[in-house]
Design a protein around this motif. Sequence first.
Motif, PDB file in Angstrom:
ATOM      1  N   GLY A 251      -3.486   2.693   8.341  1.00  0.00           N
ATOM      2  CA  GLY A 251      -2.966   4.014   7.496  1.00  0.00           C
ATOM      3  C   GLY A 251      -1.300   4.131   7.773  1.00  0.00           C
ATOM      4  N   THR A 252      -0.811   3.839   9.217  1.00  0.00           N
ATOM      5  CA  THR A 252       0.340   3.840   9.284  1.00  0.00           C
ATOM      6  C   THR A 252       1.323   2.894   8.699  1.00  0.00           C
ATOM      7  N   MET A 253       0.851   1.604   8.345  1.00  0.00           N
ATOM      8  CA  MET A 253       1.585   0.542   7.609  1.00  0.00           C
ATOM      9  C   MET A 253       1.879   1.179   6.225  1.00  0.00           C
ATOM     10  N   GLY A 254       1.002   1.713   5.787  1.00  0.00           N
ATOM     11  CA  GLY A 254       1.049   2.561   4.410  1.00  0.00           C
ATOM     12  C   GLY A 254       2.391   3.219   4.501  1.00  0.00           C
ATOM     13  N   LEU A 255       2.426   4.062   5.366  1.00  0.00           N
ATOM     14  CA  LEU A 255       3.590   4.955   5.619  1.00  0.00           C
ATOM     15  C   LEU A 255       5.017   4.074   5.955  1.00  0.00           C
ATOM     16  N   TRP A 256       4.698   3.253   6.693  1.00  0.00           N
ATOM     17  CA  TRP A 256       5.908   2.232   7.053  1.00  0.00           C
ATOM     18  C   TRP A 256       6.593   1.580   6.056  1.00  0.00           C
TER      19      TRP A 256
ATOM     20  N   VAL B   7      -3.918   9.561   3.249  1.00  0.00           N
ATOM     21  CA  VAL B   7      -5.264   9.649   2.935  1.00  0.00           C
ATOM     22  C   VAL B   7      -6.185   8.923   4.235  1.00  0.00           C
ATOM     23  N   ILE B   8      -6.042   7.871   4.511  1.00  0.00           N
ATOM     24  CA  ILE B   8      -6.764   7.072   5.515  1.00  0.00           C
ATOM     25  C   ILE B   8      -6.650   7.797   6.671  1.00  0.00           C
ATOM     26  N   ILE B   9      -5.447   8.222   7.211  1.00  0.00           N
ATOM     27  CA  ILE B   9      -5.177   8.950   8.351  1.00  0.00           C
ATOM     28  C   ILE B   9      -5.794  10.278   8.645  1.00  0.00           C
ATOM     29  N   VAL B  10      -5.864  11.072   7.375  1.00  0.00           N
ATOM     30  CA  VAL B  10      -6.107  12.382   7.405  1.00  0.00           C
ATOM     31  C   VAL B  10      -7.955  12.156   7.299  1.00  0.00           C
ATOM     32  N   THR B  11      -8.448  11.259   6.706  1.00  0.00           N
ATOM     33  CA  THR B  11      -9.836  11.254   6.641  1.00  0.00           C
ATOM     34  C   THR B  11     -10.399  10.679   8.178  1.00  0.00           C
ATOM     35  N   PHE B  12      -9.547   9.974   9.092  1.00  0.00           N
ATOM     36  CA  PHE B  12      -9.894   9.727  10.155  1.00  0.00           C
ATOM     37  C   PHE B  12      -9.913  10.765  11.006  1.00  0.00           C
ATOM     38  N   PHE B  13      -8.922  11.538  10.840  1.00  0.00           N
ATOM     39  CA  PHE B  13      -8.997  12.962  11.896  1.00  0.00           C
ATOM     40  C   PHE B  13     -10.045  13.688  11.339  1.00  0.00           C
ATOM     41  N   LEU B  14     -10.372  14.002  10.322  1.00  0.00           N
ATOM     42  CA  LEU B  14     -11.509  14.616   9.847  1.00  0.00           C
ATOM     43  C   LEU B  14     -12.830  14.154  10.527  1.00  0.00           C
ATOM     44  N   SER B  15     -13.064  12.911  10.330  1.00  0.00           N
ATOM     45  CA  SER B  15     -14.031  12.007  11.080  1.00  0.00           C
ATOM     46  C   SER B  15     -14.297  12.301  12.520  1.00  0.00           C
ATOM     47  N   PHE B  16     -12.999  12.571  13.264  1.00  0.00           N
ATOM     48  CA  PHE B  16     -12.817  12.730  14.564  1.00  0.00           C
ATOM     49  C   PHE B  16     -13.387  14.290  14.860  1.00  0.00           C
TER      50      PHE B  16
ATOM     51  N   MET C  44       0.860  -1.166   0.064  1.00  0.00           N
ATOM     52  CA  MET C  44      -0.014  -0.067  -0.059  1.00  0.00           C
ATOM     53  C   MET C  44       0.778   1.175   0.086  1.00  0.00           C
ATOM     54  N   SER C  45       0.524   2.095  -0.955  1.00  0.00           N
ATOM     55  CA  SER C  45       1.623   3.449  -1.089  1.00  0.00           C
ATOM     56  C   SER C  45       1.451   4.465   0.162  1.00  0.00           C
ATOM     57  N   TRP C  46       2.445   5.045   0.402  1.00  0.00           N
ATOM     58  CA  TRP C  46       2.141   6.109   1.601  1.00  0.00           C
ATOM     59  C   TRP C  46       1.300   6.952   1.179  1.00  0.00           C
ATOM     60  N   LYS C  47       0.882   7.269   0.083  1.00  0.00           N
ATOM     61  CA  LYS C  47      -0.230   8.516  -0.267  1.00  0.00           C
ATOM     62  C   LYS C  47      -1.628   7.589   0.098  1.00  0.00           C
ATOM     63  N   THR C  48      -1.739   6.533   0.065  1.00  0.00           N
ATOM     64  CA  THR C  48      -3.101   5.863   0.373  1.00  0.00           C
ATOM     65  C   THR C  48      -3.166   5.956   1.979  1.00  0.00           C
ATOM     66  N   GLY C  49      -2.013   5.557   2.733  1.00  0.00           N
ATOM     67  CA  GLY C  49      -2.057   5.431   4.122  1.00  0.00           C
ATOM     68  C   GLY C  49      -2.143   6.884   4.713  1.00  0.00           C
TER      69      GLY C  49
END
Length: 505
Positions: free
Chosen positions: A409-414, A288-297, A281-286
């Motif tokens: 999401g972090t696994m994509g960055l990792w 996006v997942i993290i940013v989307t979560f914080f928006l929902s929070f 999974m690309s770091w870009k997808t990761g």
Amino acid sequence: MSSTGAGENRGELPRRLRALARRGWKVLRVNWHLGVTAFGGPPVHFKIFNEKFVQKSKWVDEQVFQEIFSISQSLSGPASTKMLYCINLLHGGFMAALFSFLLWSLPGAIGMFGLSIGVSSIDENLPRIVYALLSGLNSATVGVIALAAVELSQKAITDPLTRIIVFVTAAAGMLYNALWYFPVLMLVSGVATLVNDYRWIHRPLGALVRKVKRKRATHPEAGPQNSATTTRNSHELGPSQPGPSSELPVSEDEANKNERPSGSTAENEPRIVPQELRFNMSWKTGTVIIVTFFLSFIVAMVLRSVLPDPGPPILYRLFSNMYLAGTIIFGGGPVVIPLLREYVVAEGWVSARDFLIGLALIQAFPGPNFNIAVFLGSLTAINAGHSSVAGALIAWVAIFSPGLILVHGTMGLWSAARNRRWVKSVLRGINAGAVGLIYTAVYRIFMVGYIDQGFQAGRSLGDDPWWVVITATSYVGGRYFKLNAPSAIVLGGLMGLIRYGVVNA
């Protein structure tokens, strides 16, 4: 052509379904028992996972295991749940990870839901024999967690610095407690190993020491004895050899050596990660997942604050409180349990007595400690006149979702950062700091593990030597006699009942 293409498409779907079924069966065969046999909380779970997935199944190697351990500890949410999710994510993809989470969490969640129904209908005071049983379970759990902390320390401590980090974070965690405190301790631990490995302080300190030595060697007030000694050393060394205070010319490579990470050459070489251990999974997808979560929070918290009087429904407030807890609480189950008092008991949704009963029960249950949210959610809904199933399900989803989304999401960055040397240095410190905080969990549970009719808020196990004996029995049995965690906890409960029988005979 079109009929051939349609036939190929019809044949592709059954192949995909068969492949999915094979992966599902493999996940089930390896993970099915963990949700009903993994007692003792996150520290013990990590030990079980290491034996299961590194030593036996060989789904990951030791280094990947330590990497995932550090990632799981450095993010908010249930630590052992995130770790199991990541291991299955690497091995089988998202569906395998989701299936493993359900196998892991649902047995304990269903059990805690059933107990919440029973607790909601009991009198104000439980029979004293029940308190004795619960105190015995807590005592044995402390011993099991202490043993897991010792065994994890043996892997986390790789040099004197990591030994110091384990000690300092354990001590610091006992001395103070706040929501921001644990992540700061782990961050400082990672920075400490980074600075040490790259020797950012060693070089300026070394230059300062050399400067002081030069000043002493050329000081005008040097006595005749020092002058004679210097002259004698100069004659012994000969004209071509530099004396102690001489400065050797230093090459650029040697000058830069102090800026390179310390350790063996093998440790500093970029690691070639096998294809089967890579997460595609690309770091870009990761990101996006993290940013989307914080928006929902942010949306969830804003809605909670701006909805007009009489305010949002209690089930939505339950969701937002649990979502907040799963987002900002670091350190896993041993940390979230006492802090959930502020989100449930302080709101007046659940009594302090029922909360302490849930605390004792979750220590004796397999699977993640975050399943206490199911217990509290069900009681909250019952006390407010709503469906217990709705309350339990809302709390379960809300408290587990943040950690799982963030770690996915972090696994994509990792995947993009795992071979960088500075990342490995930081994770070495975070790993040591996280292990130190396990000792903090031992202390905190020890200080509230003894409950009875007169002190339902909990007292120290040290107030009665029998509970300390149970803790020691649990530790020694696991350390030297191969007593597994479930047996040790059951033995602790039986020893609690024995104490009740003797005292009340």
